[in-house]
Motif scaffolding. Sequence first.
Motif, short mmCIF file in Angstrom:
data_model
loop_
_atom_site.label_atom_id
_atom_site.label_comp_id
_atom_site.label_asym_id
_atom_site.label_seq_id
_atom_site.Cartn_x
_atom_site.Cartn_y
_atom_site.Cartn_z
N ARG A 156 0.83 -1.21 0.00
CA ARG A 156 0.00 0.00 0.00
C ARG A 156 0.87 1.26 0.00
O ARG A 156 0.57 2.22 -0.72
N LEU A 157 1.93 1.24 0.79
CA LEU A 157 2.80 2.40 0.85
C LEU A 157 3.56 2.58 -0.46
O LEU A 157 3.73 3.70 -0.95
N LEU A 158 3.99 1.48 -1.05
CA LEU A 158 4.73 1.56 -2.32
C LEU A 158 3.86 2.10 -3.44
O LEU A 158 4.35 2.76 -4.36
N ALA A 159 2.55 1.84 -3.35
CA ALA A 159 1.64 2.35 -4.38
C ALA A 159 1.58 3.87 -4.38
O ALA A 159 1.18 4.49 -5.38
N GLN A 160 1.99 4.49 -3.27
CA GLN A 160 1.96 5.95 -3.15
C GLN A 160 3.34 6.58 -3.34
O GLN A 160 3.51 7.77 -3.09
N ALA A 161 4.31 5.76 -3.77
CA ALA A 161 5.66 6.28 -3.96
C ALA A 161 5.68 7.30 -5.10
O ALA A 161 4.95 7.18 -6.08
N GLY A 162 6.56 8.28 -4.97
CA GLY A 162 6.70 9.29 -6.01
C GLY A 162 7.39 8.74 -7.24
O GLY A 162 8.07 7.70 -7.19
N PRO A 163 7.28 9.43 -8.36
CA PRO A 163 7.87 8.94 -9.62
C PRO A 163 9.39 8.93 -9.61
O PRO A 163 10.00 8.24 -10.44
N ASN A 164 10.01 9.67 -8.71
CA ASN A 164 11.47 9.74 -8.69
C ASN A 164 12.12 8.68 -7.82
O ASN A 164 13.34 8.50 -7.87
N LEU A 165 11.33 7.98 -7.00
CA LEU A 165 11.92 6.98 -6.11
C LEU A 165 12.37 5.77 -6.93
O LEU A 165 11.55 5.08 -7.54
N ARG A 166 13.65 5.51 -6.92
CA ARG A 166 14.19 4.41 -7.71
C ARG A 166 15.04 3.44 -6.89
O ARG A 166 15.46 2.41 -7.39
N LEU A 167 15.33 3.80 -5.64
CA LEU A 167 16.15 2.91 -4.81
C LEU A 167 15.73 3.01 -3.36
O LEU A 167 15.56 4.12 -2.83
N ILE A 168 15.55 1.85 -2.73
CA ILE A 168 15.38 1.76 -1.28
C ILE A 168 16.64 1.10 -0.75
O ILE A 168 16.86 -0.10 -0.93
N ALA A 169 17.51 1.90 -0.14
CA ALA A 169 18.81 1.42 0.36
C ALA A 169 18.68 1.15 1.85
O ALA A 169 18.93 2.03 2.68
N ASN A 170 18.29 -0.06 2.18
CA ASN A 170 17.99 -0.39 3.58
C ASN A 170 19.24 -0.39 4.45
O ASN A 170 20.28 -0.91 4.06
N TYR A 171 19.12 0.23 5.63
CA TYR A 171 20.20 0.22 6.62
C TYR A 171 19.97 -0.99 7.51
O TYR A 171 19.31 -0.94 8.52
N GLY A 172 20.52 -2.13 7.08
CA GLY A 172 20.35 -3.38 7.80
C GLY A 172 20.38 -4.55 6.84
O GLY A 172 20.13 -4.39 5.63
N ALA A 173 20.68 -5.72 7.37
CA ALA A 173 20.78 -6.91 6.52
C ALA A 173 19.40 -7.48 6.20
O ALA A 173 19.16 -7.96 5.09
N GLY A 174 18.50 -7.46 7.17
CA GLY A 174 17.17 -8.01 6.94
C GLY A 174 16.33 -7.09 6.08
O GLY A 174 16.48 -5.86 6.13
N PHE A 175 15.44 -7.69 5.28
CA PHE A 175 14.59 -6.87 4.42
C PHE A 175 13.15 -7.37 4.43
O PHE A 175 12.37 -7.06 3.52
N ASP A 176 12.77 -8.13 5.45
CA ASP A 176 11.41 -8.66 5.50
C ASP A 176 10.38 -7.57 5.81
O ASP A 176 9.18 -7.81 5.70
N HIS A 177 10.83 -6.38 6.21
CA HIS A 177 9.90 -5.27 6.45
C HIS A 177 9.59 -4.50 5.17
O HIS A 177 8.83 -3.53 5.20
N ILE A 178 10.19 -4.92 4.06
CA ILE A 178 9.98 -4.27 2.77
C ILE A 178 9.34 -5.27 1.82
O ILE A 178 9.79 -6.42 1.71
N ASP A 179 8.28 -4.86 1.14
CA ASP A 179 7.66 -5.70 0.10
C ASP A 179 8.54 -5.59 -1.15
O ASP A 179 8.28 -4.77 -2.04
N VAL A 180 9.57 -6.41 -1.17
CA VAL A 180 10.57 -6.31 -2.24
C VAL A 180 9.96 -6.63 -3.59
O VAL A 180 10.26 -5.98 -4.60
#
Length: 327
Positions: free
Chosen positions: A62-86
């Motif tokens: 739901r949050l990603l559906a509202q991302a702006g057109p310029n967002l091209r990278l999510i650079a996570n600070y951490g090894a785990g990424f289960d909090h992101i709908d990759v």
Amino acid sequence: MPEKTRVIVTRRLPEPVEARMRELFDVTLNETDEPMSPETLRWAMSEAEVLVPTITDRIDQRLLAQAGPNLRLIANYGAGFDHIDVATALQRGILVTNTPGVLAEDTADMAMALILSIPRRVPEGAVLMQRGEWEGWSPTALMGRCIAGKNLGILGLGRIGRAIARRAKTFGLAIHYHNRRRLHPDIEAELGATWWESLDQMLARVDILSINVPHTPSTFHLMNARRLKLMKPDAVIVNTARGEVMDENALTRMLRAGELGGAGLDVYEKGHDINPRLRDLPNVLLLPHMGSATIEGRLEMGEKVIINIKTFADGHRPPDQVVPAML
């Protein structure tokens, strides 16, 4: 001069990391260190070219559906990424990176501290001293369990699991492990590790279990009530990986009933919302997700984030990109 990449960071990072980001990018930092509200996070995703979140930020479909057109990278600070709908991010053309391989030694140190602390009843002794209730040495006081000669089961013998095994071997623990795939014989020989194809069979034989697998749909509640009941009644469980791997309510019930020997936890099924019944148990040591909390480790995480952003901004593939095969 080319315009700097627009970067928004959701939490306070170590000062040297923030200083370097100011030099390289058009960066907006979180000066309060409070987690961003959903509204602020939506704003950040609408404004940024690169978002730098942490585990406290749930970036769902739901949050990603509202991302702006310029967002091209999510650079996570951490090894785990289960909090992101990759998967959704990739479908929308947004790359995701993480910081793997940085925290293995630090997390293994913390896991080993818990492995040593629970059988030797360190939490109970510390509370006794802090309350001023110790009345002197006694031959039968706070008798725990010897570590040498016991069986340590490692659920997930990856980077962190192997680092734990190396430490545990020096304490005289016999190393057992369960992976989806058996490791190379040379690695088994180096660690003196015995592979169990069946997790259930391994659980019935170990005295201490260290959980070191990521949270994925297949590992959610991997340690459920049925599997916990397979373990010895004096067995100890240590979890420094992801809280969702453990059925926390089932664990709490068994600990309260004396059906397990104890637990050392650094992660929890519902983040910082911890089952209050766990707090009252003398044979449980609860830590505030501090397995990676070293100065060296957190600085190296920041360096990886910066490298991922800089490589991406220069038009190349980031070195730590999360790919579908990792999901």
